[in-house]
Design a protein around this motif. Sequence first.
Motif, PDB file in Angstrom:
ATOM      1  N   LEU A  24       0.927  -1.045  -0.013  1.00 28.77           N
ATOM      2  CA  LEU A  24       0.061   0.018  -0.093  1.00 28.77           C
ATOM      3  C   LEU A  24       0.739   1.211  -0.017  1.00 28.77           C
ATOM      4  N   SER A  25       1.901   1.213   0.663  1.00 26.63           N
ATOM      5  CA  SER A  25       2.868   2.331   0.796  1.00 26.63           C
ATOM      6  C   SER A  25       3.379   2.767  -0.523  1.00 26.63           C
ATOM      7  N   LEU A  26       3.724   1.377  -1.385  1.00 24.28           N
ATOM      8  CA  LEU A  26       4.265   1.565  -2.927  1.00 24.28           C
ATOM      9  C   LEU A  26       3.049   2.170  -3.701  1.00 24.28           C
ATOM     10  N   TYR A  27       2.147   2.017  -3.490  1.00 27.15           N
ATOM     11  CA  TYR A  27       0.826   2.393  -4.083  1.00 27.15           C
ATOM     12  C   TYR A  27       0.760   3.877  -3.785  1.00 27.15           C
ATOM     13  N   GLU A  28       0.816   4.227  -2.748  1.00 24.56           N
ATOM     14  CA  GLU A  28       0.474   5.807  -2.318  1.00 24.56           C
ATOM     15  C   GLU A  28       1.680   6.658  -2.947  1.00 24.56           C
ATOM     16  N   SER A  29       2.761   6.195  -2.976  1.00 25.11           N
ATOM     17  CA  SER A  29       4.016   6.602  -3.569  1.00 25.11           C
ATOM     18  C   SER A  29       3.687   6.868  -4.958  1.00 25.11           C
ATOM     19  N   LEU A  30       3.239   5.900  -5.602  1.00 26.37           N
ATOM     20  CA  LEU A  30       3.029   5.807  -6.844  1.00 26.37           C
ATOM     21  C   LEU A  30       1.753   6.927  -7.556  1.00 26.37           C
ATOM     22  N   LEU A  31       0.865   6.937  -6.568  1.00 28.83           N
ATOM     23  CA  LEU A  31      -0.163   7.690  -6.947  1.00 28.83           C
ATOM     24  C   LEU A  31      -0.163   9.033  -6.896  1.00 28.83           C
ATOM     25  N   LYS A  32       0.728   9.525  -5.748  1.00 20.21           N
ATOM     26  CA  LYS A  32       1.061  10.996  -5.579  1.00 20.21           C
ATOM     27  C   LYS A  32       1.646  11.774  -6.510  1.00 20.21           C
ATOM     28  N   PRO A  33       2.718  11.263  -7.340  1.00 21.14           N
ATOM     29  CA  PRO A  33       3.049  12.064  -8.694  1.00 21.14           C
ATOM     30  C   PRO A  33       2.094  12.047  -9.777  1.00 21.14           C
ATOM     31  N   ARG A  34       1.170  10.849  -9.740  1.00 24.35           N
ATOM     32  CA  ARG A  34       0.459  10.980 -10.874  1.00 24.35           C
ATOM     33  C   ARG A  34      -0.785  12.179 -10.603  1.00 24.35           C
ATOM     34  N   LEU A  35      -1.163  12.246  -9.308  1.00 19.86           N
ATOM     35  CA  LEU A  35      -2.242  13.291  -9.098  1.00 19.86           C
ATOM     36  C   LEU A  35      -1.752  14.558  -9.076  1.00 19.86           C
ATOM     37  N   ILE A  36      -0.372  14.836  -8.682  1.00 21.22           N
ATOM     38  CA  ILE A  36       0.169  16.124  -8.972  1.00 21.22           C
ATOM     39  C   ILE A  36       0.057  16.345 -10.321  1.00 21.22           C
ATOM     40  N   GLU A  37       0.748  15.584 -11.172  1.00 18.96           N
ATOM     41  CA  GLU A  37       0.631  15.787 -12.718  1.00 18.96           C
ATOM     42  C   GLU A  37      -0.741  16.053 -13.290  1.00 18.96           C
ATOM     43  N   GLU A  38      -1.749  15.592 -12.768  1.00 17.63           N
ATOM     44  CA  GLU A  38      -3.195  15.686 -13.298  1.00 17.63           C
ATOM     45  C   GLU A  38      -3.534  17.349 -13.004  1.00 17.63           C
ATOM     46  N   LYS A  39      -2.890  17.619 -11.799  1.00 17.39           N
ATOM     47  CA  LYS A  39      -3.324  19.017 -11.329  1.00 17.39           C
ATOM     48  C   LYS A  39      -2.561  19.933 -12.151  1.00 17.39           C
ATOM     49  N   MET A  40      -1.218  19.662 -12.312  1.00 19.21           N
ATOM     50  CA  MET A  40      -0.504  20.527 -13.094  1.00 19.21           C
ATOM     51  C   MET A  40      -0.883  20.646 -14.810  1.00 19.21           C
ATOM     52  N   LEU A  41      -1.555  19.539 -15.179  1.00 17.83           N
ATOM     53  CA  LEU A  41      -1.961  19.557 -16.564  1.00 17.83           C
ATOM     54  C   LEU A  41      -3.265  20.698 -16.828  1.00 17.83           C
ATOM     55  N   ILE A  42      -4.006  20.605 -15.486  1.00 20.22           N
ATOM     56  CA  ILE A  42      -5.043  21.365 -15.706  1.00 20.22           C
ATOM     57  C   ILE A  42      -4.966  22.848 -15.558  1.00 20.22           C
ATOM     58  N   LEU A  43      -3.668  23.138 -14.711  1.00 20.37           N
ATOM     59  CA  LEU A  43      -3.244  24.563 -14.357  1.00 20.37           C
ATOM     60  C   LEU A  43      -2.643  25.104 -15.550  1.00 20.37           C
ATOM     61  N   LEU A  44      -1.892  23.996 -16.414  1.00 24.82           N
ATOM     62  CA  LEU A  44      -1.300  24.564 -17.946  1.00 24.82           C
ATOM     63  C   LEU A  44      -2.336  25.035 -18.564  1.00 24.82           C
ATOM     64  N   ARG A  45      -3.202  24.236 -18.949  1.00 27.65           N
ATOM     65  CA  ARG A  45      -4.291  24.571 -19.702  1.00 27.65           C
ATOM     66  C   ARG A  45      -4.949  25.971 -19.265  1.00 27.65           C
ATOM     67  N   GLN A  46      -4.932  26.132 -18.056  1.00 23.18           N
ATOM     68  CA  GLN A  46      -5.550  27.658 -17.679  1.00 23.18           C
ATOM     69  C   GLN A  46      -4.607  28.686 -17.646  1.00 23.18           C
ATOM     70  N   GLY A  47      -3.323  28.345 -18.118  1.00 21.20           N
ATOM     71  CA  GLY A  47      -2.515  29.360 -18.284  1.00 21.20           C
ATOM     72  C   GLY A  47      -1.878  29.855 -16.958  1.00 21.20           C
ATOM     73  N   LYS A  48      -2.072  28.998 -15.920  1.00 20.24           N
ATOM     74  CA  LYS A  48      -1.375  29.269 -14.663  1.00 20.24           C
ATOM     75  C   LYS A  48      -0.024  28.724 -14.346  1.00 20.24           C
ATOM     76  N   ILE A  49       0.483  28.022 -15.159  1.00 13.63           N
ATOM     77  CA  ILE A  49       1.756  27.545 -15.263  1.00 13.63           C
ATOM     78  C   ILE A  49       2.381  27.612 -16.858  1.00 13.63           C
ATOM     79  N   SER A  50       3.711  27.668 -16.824  1.00  7.91           N
ATOM     80  CA  SER A  50       4.258  28.005 -18.358  1.00  7.91           C
ATOM     81  C   SER A  50       4.581  26.835 -18.914  1.00  7.91           C
ATOM     82  N   LYS A  51       4.994  25.732 -18.494  1.00  7.34           N
ATOM     83  CA  LYS A  51       5.780  24.682 -19.027  1.00  7.34           C
ATOM     84  C   LYS A  51       5.527  23.400 -18.146  1.00  7.34           C
ATOM     85  N   TRP A  52       5.434  22.194 -18.807  1.00  9.02           N
ATOM     86  CA  TRP A  52       5.566  20.939 -17.888  1.00  9.02           C
ATOM     87  C   TRP A  52       5.879  19.902 -18.583  1.00  9.02           C
ATOM     88  N   PHE A  53       6.922  18.977 -17.965  1.00 11.70           N
ATOM     89  CA  PHE A  53       7.445  17.781 -18.668  1.00 11.70           C
ATOM     90  C   PHE A  53       6.682  16.707 -17.965  1.00 11.70           C
TER      91      PHE A  53
END
Length: 669
Positions: A24-53
């Motif tokens: 479960l710990s590994l799953y939580e560690s795996l899930l966290k960057p995925r959820l952060i990325e999904e947030k960043m991609l939304i912010l990118l489309r909203q023009g609130k961040i400039s670039k994302w890799f």
Amino acid sequence: MSNHSYIISRLNFNRRDLDSKQLLSLYESLLKPRLIEEKMLILLRQGKISKWFSGIGQEAIAVGVTEALKKDEYILPMHRNLGVFTSREVPLARLFSQWQGKANGFTKGRDRSFHFGTQDYKIVGMISHLGPQLGVADGIALAHKLRSEKKVTAVFTGEGGTSEGDFHEALNVASVWDLPVLFCIENNGYGLSTPTSEQYRCQNLADRGVGYGIVSHMINGNNILEVFSEIKSLAASMRENPRPVLVEFKTFRMRGHEEASGTKYVPEDLMNHWSALDPVENYKTYLFEEGVLNEETQNTMIQNINAEIDQAYKITSEEPEIVGNLKCELDDVFAPFDLESTHIENTSKTSIRFIDAISSALDLSFERHQNLILMGQDVAEYGGVFKITQGFIDKYGKDRIRNTPICESAIIEAAMGLSINGYKAIVEMQFADFVSSGFNPIVNYLAKSHYRWGQKADVVIRMPCGAGVGAGPFHSQTNEAWFTHTSGLKVVYPAFPSDAKGLLAASIEDPNPVLFFEHKALYRTIYEEVPDSYYTMPLGKAALLKSGSKASVITYGAPVHWCLDLLKYNPDWDIDLLDLRTLCPLDYECIKASVIKTGKVLLLTEDSNFGNVMADISAYIAEECFEYLDAPVKRLSSLDTPIPFAQNLEINYLAKNKLEEILAKLMAY
């Protein structure tokens, strides 16, 4: 795991000896960057961040490797390895501030993405040139090995980065020195839009380990359990038996190189194949099937992580935009350093050559700094091509006096790694000309590290240089201007044995990167009474060798002696002769005082004319001393040609043959 063709068709999870809590710990560690990325991609489309890799689809590699290592072991990630930072529990508010150029980030708004490091979490981020971090990992691992610490250093690169020379140099050095470096290749199918079929011909990148005598492995990069278990086992073995290991992780980049690139160049069937192998979704399904994960636990995890993300983003959003501060910007270029004053007035002195002074400074510095390492070609048993380090290996051993392969780039990078991990490093270029093979890590890594993220580069690069010995175009350059232009580097260029000894000792004391130029023509021709004991001289202080009123000659290096020889035969010439000694920092105060006193100035250098350091000094004098000038500022430099070999051609090339004529005309102006 054998090095045969490795095609991922499905993910077969094997929990091995992991209990449910660990799964479960590994799953939580795996899930966290995925959820952060999904947030960043939304912010990118909203023009609130400039670039994302994006690293979506590759999370299992960063998370699995990081979780398999110990918290105090260094990791050098790339820009898709968000899972390294989250697994090391770097505060999200600081990460978000870093991405948005806020002051709470790690680079004070000076760099973006993961172009930073943090000693608090033992992470050393990438630079855009990709390759240098591989050699830096060698240096970090070397420091651990020298201290007999059972630690592994992990460094990431992509399949595209394996084509860079730094990759091959770093693997070779790690192999020759048995360094415990885990070289992690994320083979994600494309270098921006270039498929692997156009990047390399070997069947698998892991195959390259054979050529360097390195054991290599291939791992399913989308299988978190395979990554974690295999790396944990490898790391444990490497700690007990220090050696490099090459690992190729087979994975796929599901989004563009960066979001603006898109993925239209990827065949649809290939995208569909890898979509079915999503590391997060497949592992979640496995945990549900095993009864380890249920909907309630899953939802709670997501809610908690999203709450943490939202809170961190709120903090960053409320943080004010960073405001430039001139003093702060300039002060952060170099690490702070106060040189302790050294009193040598009553010490014994011996008449020694320039080359002996260099050797003495090195010898006494090795006695003084037990964490000092010298690296270079033929510096050990052979004593260096100029015999400066002859006998050092008997006194200080092969661990500290290290012969290197012919790979200037990786060795300079290793010096940076040593500095990151608590050592001082000296790199000897056999000839200053050869530094071109290590140019990138000097000007883009060493020079910028403290300004970018506060990491000192405690490295001295010794540069035997200069013409006048019939060495031709590749062994005679005085190439200091390559480096005086780069902020973050100190450049020292002495003309006398006493200065050479004191300034070299001070350069080694200084925690900043120093290019130390040693003119070969002075090595065995210039003698001086030099204190026998250890002493230092401050960088950035010029020396007034002759005091006069008719003209100022400002110079450094071998041309200092051209002037002294000329003045011997013209004792009535009333000349101010200023030896700069250090080119960065420059002694502007001394330059200005001399020009104001005489009103006429000749700026003399051995370097070719166009773009040399005297051009900037000339501009400074024109801007700051114009009203005191009685004649135009005159520059005298060598020809704008490569340096020829034949004696008469070399004489014709050097500015020395025009010095008397030009100086006489200036005084008569």
